[in-house]
Design a protein around this motif. Structure first.
Motif, PDB file in Angstrom:
ATOM      1  N   ALA A  23      24.160   4.806  67.227  1.00 23.02           N
ATOM      2  CA  ALA A  23      24.122   6.277  67.225  1.00 23.02           C
ATOM      3  C   ALA A  23      24.597   6.826  65.893  1.00 23.02           C
ATOM      4  CB  ALA A  23      24.991   6.822  68.350  1.00 23.02           C
ATOM      5  N   SER A  24      23.914   7.839  65.417  1.00 26.05           N
ATOM      6  CA  SER A  24      24.426   8.649  64.316  1.00 26.05           C
ATOM      7  C   SER A  24      24.984   9.950  64.892  1.00 26.05           C
ATOM      8  CB  SER A  24      23.331   8.924  63.286  1.00 26.05           C
ATOM      9  OG  SER A  24      22.201   9.527  63.912  1.00 26.05           O
ATOM     10  N   THR A  25      24.173  10.635  65.718  1.00 24.49           N
ATOM     11  CA  THR A  25      24.600  11.876  66.349  1.00 24.49           C
ATOM     12  C   THR A  25      25.232  11.601  67.707  1.00 24.49           C
ATOM     13  OG1 THR A  25      22.864  13.139  65.243  1.00 24.49           O
ATOM     14  CG2 THR A  25      23.809  14.092  67.248  1.00 24.49           C
ATOM     15  N   LEU A  26      26.368  12.220  67.949  1.00 24.28           N
ATOM     16  CA  LEU A  26      27.054  12.132  69.240  1.00 24.28           C
ATOM     17  C   LEU A  26      27.094  13.536  69.835  1.00 24.28           C
ATOM     18  CD1 LEU A  26      29.957   9.789  68.090  1.00 24.28           C
ATOM     19  CD2 LEU A  26      27.887   9.140  69.319  1.00 24.28           C
ATOM     20  N   LEU A  27      26.502  13.702  70.993  1.00 19.74           N
ATOM     21  CA  LEU A  27      26.345  15.018  71.602  1.00 19.74           C
ATOM     22  C   LEU A  27      27.574  15.449  72.400  1.00 19.74           C
ATOM     23  CD1 LEU A  27      22.665  14.657  72.836  1.00 19.74           C
ATOM     24  CD2 LEU A  27      23.490  15.784  70.754  1.00 19.74           C
ATOM     25  N   ASN A  28      27.726  16.763  72.515  1.00 17.07           N
ATOM     26  CA  ASN A  28      28.858  17.367  73.217  1.00 17.07           C
ATOM     27  C   ASN A  28      28.345  18.363  74.255  1.00 17.07           C
ATOM     28  OD1 ASN A  28      31.395  16.668  71.267  1.00 17.07           O
ATOM     29  ND2 ASN A  28      29.537  17.007  70.075  1.00 17.07           N
ATOM     30  N   MET A  67      33.329  19.956  69.807  1.00 18.04           N
ATOM     31  CA  MET A  67      32.560  19.186  68.832  1.00 18.04           C
ATOM     32  C   MET A  67      33.424  18.510  67.777  1.00 18.04           C
ATOM     33  SD  MET A  67      29.147  21.548  68.376  1.00 18.04           S
ATOM     34  CE  MET A  67      28.381  20.418  67.217  1.00 18.04           C
ATOM     35  N   ARG A  68      34.567  19.087  67.463  1.00 16.80           N
ATOM     36  CA  ARG A  68      35.468  18.487  66.480  1.00 16.80           C
ATOM     37  C   ARG A  68      36.760  17.969  67.115  1.00 16.80           C
ATOM     38  NH1 ARG A  68      34.050  18.827  61.300  1.00 16.80           N
ATOM     39  NH2 ARG A  68      32.377  20.247  60.705  1.00 16.80           N
ATOM     40  N   TYR A  97      31.172  11.531  65.107  1.00 13.30           N
ATOM     41  CA  TYR A  97      29.924  11.206  64.383  1.00 13.30           C
ATOM     42  C   TYR A  97      29.809   9.691  64.304  1.00 13.30           C
ATOM     43  CZ  TYR A  97      26.224  11.567  60.857  1.00 13.30           C
ATOM     44  OH  TYR A  97      25.027  11.472  60.179  1.00 13.30           O
ATOM     45  N   GLY A  98      28.598   9.222  64.172  1.00 11.15           N
ATOM     46  CA  GLY A  98      28.345   7.795  64.229  1.00 11.15           C
ATOM     47  C   GLY A  98      28.961   6.974  63.119  1.00 11.15           C
TER      48      GLY A  98
END
Length: 392
Positions: A31-36, A42-43, A51-52
């Motif tokens: 994964a590069s993008t990790l969803l919320n 998000m942070r 982030y990946g």
């Protein structure tokens, strides 16, 4: 509860309870993008990586396993064993500082000191590989910030009195970074002997199957750890989830492979020492070796990597020996399941004070093959060596 052995602890991490039904090994998350679910989260780093580029599950479990093995407050993963050496130096040194290292240092580490650090204002002094503690400490100056220890030394396998060196450096305000790949975090634990930073190439024994590149950096002190963690973050150096998974799998069986290969190496090394073509076997674990007493005092095992100094000879004879072998692969690296051989005489010229050896230098890595078969293979190789040296 009594203290558990390394072989138990490295497996127990996989079978711990309390996490519900799950596979023995962690999933590989690419994964590069990790969803919320929530913009406000998000942070939120307490919920895991954001982030990946940050370590995902397999890498985090591997870091925890390495930290436990090394007795570290934390450990990090980098893309190669060389990066494991260079990152702490980048983190701890500034222009005007000086590094002190053995003249027998691993070639790529030496190249980094001379080609990358030197033009940026960090100088290096090399002490004699066989120098005493007093001789090494006499080379320390008011600019020396790091002693880079490699023990046993690359190619010629000189052993350092690491506990004494670490204590003396600490008293002088000099940090110690040790390349501990030969001991694999098993046979010797630098942090427990006063070293500040322990690094190793997980490419070798931890991976164990010659199919990945990776390094680890372990620290005893959180302050040094913050500097190293920040450097890794700024450089953007991380390992792939697939490689982390492979290294973690290899780590589970590391103690068994390490011990078995050492037993075979001792048998092969002892046989070679008795051959008339061989002047010396460079292996601290071999009784009668120059550093054997120090190895017995400090080490709980040995790698299956050692040097063989031939009686005279030349490159053509060395190549004839190597070409005649069937079980020893011709390739660099070590720590995998397969036996390897390399010709190393040429690399000695990189040193400021090249050692005077009786002849050509070969390096052998003994794998998991039957040692009797390896010895039979080496007999064929030595016959080719003798034929190459015969007049006419």
């Amino acid at each position: 509860m009594t203290a558990r052995s390394d072989r138990t602890r490295l497996i127990a991490g996989a079978t711990r309870r309390g996490a519900g039904r799950r596979p023995v090994s962690p999933p590989v998350e690419r994964a590069s993008t990790l969803l919320n679910d929530d913009p406000a989260a998000m942070r939120d780093e307490t919920a895991g990586p954001v982030y990946g580029i940050e370590d995902l599950t397999a890498a985090r479990e591997l870091r925890a396993a390495v930290a436990g093995l090394e007795g570290a407050v934390d450990a990090w993963l980098v893309p190669s064993g060389l990066a494991a050496v260079t990152v702490p130096l980048l983190a701890l040194l500034r222009p005007g500082d000086e590094v002190l290292a053995t003249d027998a240092l691993y070639g790529p580490s030496r190249r980094f000191l001379n080609r990358w650090l030197a033009p940026r204002g960090v100088s290096t002094r090399f002490h004699r590989a066989e120098a005493s503690i007093d001789g090494i400490l006499a080379a320390v100056t008011d600019r020396t910030r790091v002693l880079l220890i490699e023990s046993p030394a690359s190619l010629t396998f000189e052993l350092a009195d690491v506990p004494a060196l670490a204590a003396a450096c600490r008293a002088r305000g000099v940090m110690t970074v040790m390349d501990n790949t030969w001991a694999a975090g098993l046979a010797f634990r630098p942090l427990a002997h006063g070293v500040d930073v322990s690094v190793q190439a997980l490419t070798k024994y931890a991976g164990g199957h010659s199919d990945l590149l990776m390094g680890s950096i372990a620290v005893a002190d959180a302050a040094a750890g913050r500097q190293i963690a920040g450097t890794i973050e700024d450089l953007g150096w991380r390992v792939s989830p697939d490689d982390a998974w492979l290294a973690l799998r290899g780590l589970r069986t590391l103690p068994l492979r390490y011990a078995e290969q050492a037993r075979s190496a001792l048998q092969v090394a002892g046989w070679l020492r008795g051959r008339p073509e061989v002047a010396e076997v460079l292996y601290p674990a071999l009784p009668g070796a120059p550093a054997h007493a120090l190895w017995r005092r400090d080490y709980g095992g040995a790698a299956s990597l050692f040097g063989v100094v031939m009686k005279g000879g030349d490159e053509a004879a060395a190549h004839a020996l190597m070409s005649a072998l069937e079980l020893f692969g011709l390739g660099y690296s070590w720590g995998g399941f397969e036996s390897l051989i390399t010709h190393e005489t040429g690399q000695l010229a990189l040193r400021e004070r090249p050692p005077r050896l009786a002849g050509e230098l070969l390096r052998l890595h003994v794998g998991l093959e039957d040692p009797a078969d390896l010895i039979a293979d080496l007999e064929v190789g030595l016959a080719a060596w003798n034929a190459a040296l015969s007049p006419g």
